[in-house]
Design a protein around this motif. Sequence first.
Motif, PDB file in Angstrom:
ATOM      1  N   LEU A 186       3.552   4.761  -3.073  1.00  0.00           N
ATOM      2  CA  LEU A 186       2.016   4.757  -3.506  1.00  0.00           C
ATOM      3  C   LEU A 186       1.096   5.740  -2.350  1.00  0.00           C
ATOM      4  CD1 LEU A 186      -0.650   3.937  -5.159  1.00  0.00           C
ATOM      5  CD2 LEU A 186      -0.615   1.923  -3.382  1.00  0.00           C
ATOM      6  N   THR A 187       0.381   6.647  -3.171  1.00  0.00           N
ATOM      7  CA  THR A 187      -0.571   7.065  -2.658  1.00  0.00           C
ATOM      8  C   THR A 187      -2.052   7.540  -3.212  1.00  0.00           C
ATOM      9  OG1 THR A 187      -1.268   9.205  -0.791  1.00  0.00           O
ATOM     10  CG2 THR A 187      -0.060   9.674  -3.032  1.00  0.00           C
ATOM     11  N   GLY A 188      -3.083   7.823  -2.897  1.00  0.00           N
ATOM     12  CA  GLY A 188      -4.556   7.464  -3.171  1.00  0.00           C
ATOM     13  C   GLY A 188      -5.072   8.542  -2.724  1.00  0.00           C
ATOM     14  N   LYS A 217      -9.385   9.586  -2.883  1.00  0.00           N
ATOM     15  CA  LYS A 217     -10.856   9.307  -3.488  1.00  0.00           C
ATOM     16  C   LYS A 217     -11.481  10.392  -4.265  1.00  0.00           C
ATOM     17  CE  LYS A 217     -12.704   8.019   0.214  1.00  0.00           C
ATOM     18  NZ  LYS A 217     -14.057   7.653   1.249  1.00  0.00           N
ATOM     19  N   LEU A 277      -2.681   7.411  -7.331  1.00  0.00           N
ATOM     20  CA  LEU A 277      -3.912   6.547  -7.949  1.00  0.00           C
ATOM     21  C   LEU A 277      -5.388   7.740  -7.377  1.00  0.00           C
ATOM     22  CD1 LEU A 277      -5.880   4.191  -8.116  1.00  0.00           C
ATOM     23  CD2 LEU A 277      -5.440   3.811  -5.474  1.00  0.00           C
ATOM     24  N   ALA A 279      -8.722   7.091  -6.907  1.00  0.00           N
ATOM     25  CA  ALA A 279      -9.676   5.909  -6.351  1.00  0.00           C
ATOM     26  C   ALA A 279     -10.881   6.153  -6.859  1.00  0.00           C
ATOM     27  CB  ALA A 279      -9.512   5.660  -4.865  1.00  0.00           C
ATOM     28  N   HIS A 316     -13.537   3.591  -5.040  1.00  0.00           N
ATOM     29  CA  HIS A 316     -13.806   3.501  -3.573  1.00  0.00           C
ATOM     30  C   HIS A 316     -14.991   4.666  -3.321  1.00  0.00           C
ATOM     31  CE1 HIS A 316      -9.946   1.539  -2.664  1.00  0.00           C
ATOM     32  NE2 HIS A 316     -10.524   1.256  -1.591  1.00  0.00           N
ATOM     33  N   TYR A 364     -14.421  -2.539   1.323  1.00  0.00           N
ATOM     34  CA  TYR A 364     -13.751  -1.278   1.003  1.00  0.00           C
ATOM     35  C   TYR A 364     -12.034  -1.556   1.439  1.00  0.00           C
ATOM     36  CZ  TYR A 364     -12.187   3.642   1.310  1.00  0.00           C
ATOM     37  OH  TYR A 364     -11.795   5.047   0.950  1.00  0.00           O
ATOM     38  N   MET A 423      -8.799  -1.665  -1.243  1.00  0.00           N
ATOM     39  CA  MET A 423      -7.783  -0.790  -1.009  1.00  0.00           C
ATOM     40  C   MET A 423      -6.109  -1.659  -0.923  1.00  0.00           C
ATOM     41  SD  MET A 423      -7.183   2.276   1.680  1.00  0.00           S
ATOM     42  CE  MET A 423      -5.851   2.717   2.404  1.00  0.00           C
ATOM     43  N   ASP A 454      -5.199  -2.060  -4.386  1.00  0.00           N
ATOM     44  CA  ASP A 454      -4.626  -1.103  -4.926  1.00  0.00           C
ATOM     45  C   ASP A 454      -3.042  -1.245  -4.287  1.00  0.00           C
ATOM     46  OD1 ASP A 454      -6.944   0.122  -5.961  1.00  0.00           O
ATOM     47  OD2 ASP A 454      -7.241   1.374  -4.026  1.00  0.00           O
ATOM     48  N   ILE A 455      -2.783  -1.347  -3.206  1.00  0.00           N
ATOM     49  CA  ILE A 455      -1.725  -1.286  -2.468  1.00  0.00           C
ATOM     50  C   ILE A 455      -0.540  -2.675  -3.074  1.00  0.00           C
ATOM     51  CG2 ILE A 455      -0.624  -1.654  -0.308  1.00  0.00           C
ATOM     52  CD1 ILE A 455      -2.915  -0.160   1.059  1.00  0.00           C
ATOM     53  N   ILE A 490       3.490   3.632   1.562  1.00  0.00           N
ATOM     54  CA  ILE A 490       2.048   3.811   1.384  1.00  0.00           C
ATOM     55  C   ILE A 490       2.053   5.278   2.068  1.00  0.00           C
ATOM     56  CG2 ILE A 490      -0.133   3.097   0.988  1.00  0.00           C
ATOM     57  CD1 ILE A 490       1.852   1.368  -0.166  1.00  0.00           C
ATOM     58  N   LEU A 491       1.657   6.135   1.236  1.00  0.00           N
ATOM     59  CA  LEU A 491       1.475   7.653   1.965  1.00  0.00           C
ATOM     60  C   LEU A 491       0.143   7.667   2.124  1.00  0.00           C
ATOM     61  CD1 LEU A 491       2.933  10.074   2.874  1.00  0.00           C
ATOM     62  CD2 LEU A 491       2.405  11.151   0.782  1.00  0.00           C
ATOM     63  N   VAL A 492      -0.414   7.633   3.475  1.00  0.00           N
ATOM     64  CA  VAL A 492      -1.729   7.790   3.936  1.00  0.00           C
ATOM     65  C   VAL A 492      -1.929   8.407   5.226  1.00  0.00           C
ATOM     66  CG1 VAL A 492      -2.583   5.280   3.088  1.00  0.00           C
ATOM     67  CG2 VAL A 492      -1.302   5.677   5.368  1.00  0.00           C
ATOM     68  N   GLN A 514      -6.254   5.786   7.969  1.00  0.00           N
ATOM     69  CA  GLN A 514      -6.259   4.810   6.878  1.00  0.00           C
ATOM     70  C   GLN A 514      -5.401   3.433   7.394  1.00  0.00           C
ATOM     71  OE1 GLN A 514      -8.055   4.595   3.926  1.00  0.00           O
ATOM     72  NE2 GLN A 514      -8.892   6.466   4.962  1.00  0.00           N
TER      73      GLN A 514
HETATM   74  N1  TRP Z   1      -9.010   4.908   1.328  1.00  0.00           N
HETATM   75  C1  TRP Z   1      -8.172   6.113   1.185  1.00  0.00           C
HETATM   76  C2  TRP Z   1      -8.718   7.440   1.744  1.00  0.00           C
HETATM   77  O1  TRP Z   1      -9.884   7.340   1.734  1.00  0.00           O
HETATM   78  C3  TRP Z   1      -7.942   6.502  -0.450  1.00  0.00           C
HETATM   79  C4  TRP Z   1      -7.232   5.309  -0.983  1.00  0.00           C
HETATM   80  C5  TRP Z   1      -7.598   4.176  -2.006  1.00  0.00           C
HETATM   81  C6  TRP Z   1      -5.753   4.837  -0.971  1.00  0.00           C
HETATM   82  N2  TRP Z   1      -6.767   3.487  -2.420  1.00  0.00           N
HETATM   83  C7  TRP Z   1      -5.439   3.639  -1.731  1.00  0.00           C
HETATM   84  C8  TRP Z   1      -4.734   5.462  -0.374  1.00  0.00           C
HETATM   85  C9  TRP Z   1      -4.087   3.179  -1.995  1.00  0.00           C
HETATM   86  C10 TRP Z   1      -3.406   4.905  -0.510  1.00  0.00           C
HETATM   87  C11 TRP Z   1      -3.210   3.850  -1.217  1.00  0.00           C
HETATM   88  O2  TRP Z   1      -7.701   8.158   2.012  1.00  0.00           O
END
Ligand code: TRP
Length: 315
Positions: free
Chosen positions: A5-7, A9, A41, A43, A46, A128, A132, A135-136, A144-146, A150
């Motif tokens: 998973l990656t996300g 905003k 995702l 987001a 967020h 916040y 998140m 989401d995860i 989770i790729l961040v 994060q």
């Molecule tokens: N908070 C993350 C950012 O600012 C974005 C994000 C929201 C996210 N939900 C997530 C990243 C779930 C990974 C998984 O970069």
Amino acid sequence: MDNLLTGIKSTGRPHLGHVIGIISPTIFLINKEMFHKQFILIANLHTLTNYNFIKNNKTNSYKILAAWLACGLDYKKVICYRQSDIPEITELLWFFSAIFPYNRLKLVHSFKEYKTNNKIINTATLTYPILMAADILISKAEIILVGKDQLQHLEIARKIAKKINQIKRIFTIPKAKIFTKLIKGTDGKKMSKSKKNIIDIFSKKKQIKKQIFKIKTQNKFLNEENKLLTDNLYNIYLNFAGSKKIKKKLNVGYQHAKEEFYSFLISKFKKERKLYKYYINKKSKLEKILKIGATKMKEIIQPTMKQVRNVFDCS
Ligand code: TRP
């Protein structure tokens, strides 16, 4: 095989930091077929913690999607969805809020930073990380790729998962995968729209040039090794080329090196910039892709939601 998973905003057009920090590395993994399912995702909830980004939230979500597609994402291979299309995520936010001590949230560094720079702090800024976590955990993805910044949020997601698993084993305990070091912006801090230090790789050439010329460099060009390491242009360029090559360009002078870096970026992202322009004008196609993603997601999460509602005696 694990799930990923990656996300991102929806804070406007994705910039160079997104492209080289998240989008390209994710697409690389997808193409290598290293994961079973891949969740992408957008987001857009967020985003709401920052007033400046509320107004164009919908368009900004399209921009993020257009950038993913422009960089080569095959939406059929992934589950690409917009956060607000899955109200179950906000439902989880509430359940999780019910079991997570708020004092811990006050210690999160992103919150502390916000507090020192802002007078008015809304509740969503504090919660916040819980959104998140929702989401995860809802995705049940293992990886989770961040970005490095994060990690604390991910730790909170892990804590919540463990806590609920003690009552009933529902969640996968997620792990972070960090690809690159933080991508630095034109001022040397993390590249971020709110810091006004981005290189807006999908915007007009003139704008990109302006941003590159904004990169803060030192007075004279330098050949001392330790000074080089703190040089912003050097650090941004380092994402694309080896040290030796950059040093050569810097030695001719900053003006030259900036010109050179600008031409390099324009030619490197020629295809992506063209495709971005194409997709951003196809709003109904983008909306359709998001609807497909939401439908897939809804189906996947139903059993989990049923279990969680049971845990909280809300079935
Ligand atoms: N908070 C993350 C950012 O600012 C974005 C994000 C929201 C996210 N939900 C997530 C990243 C779930 C990974 C998984 O970069």
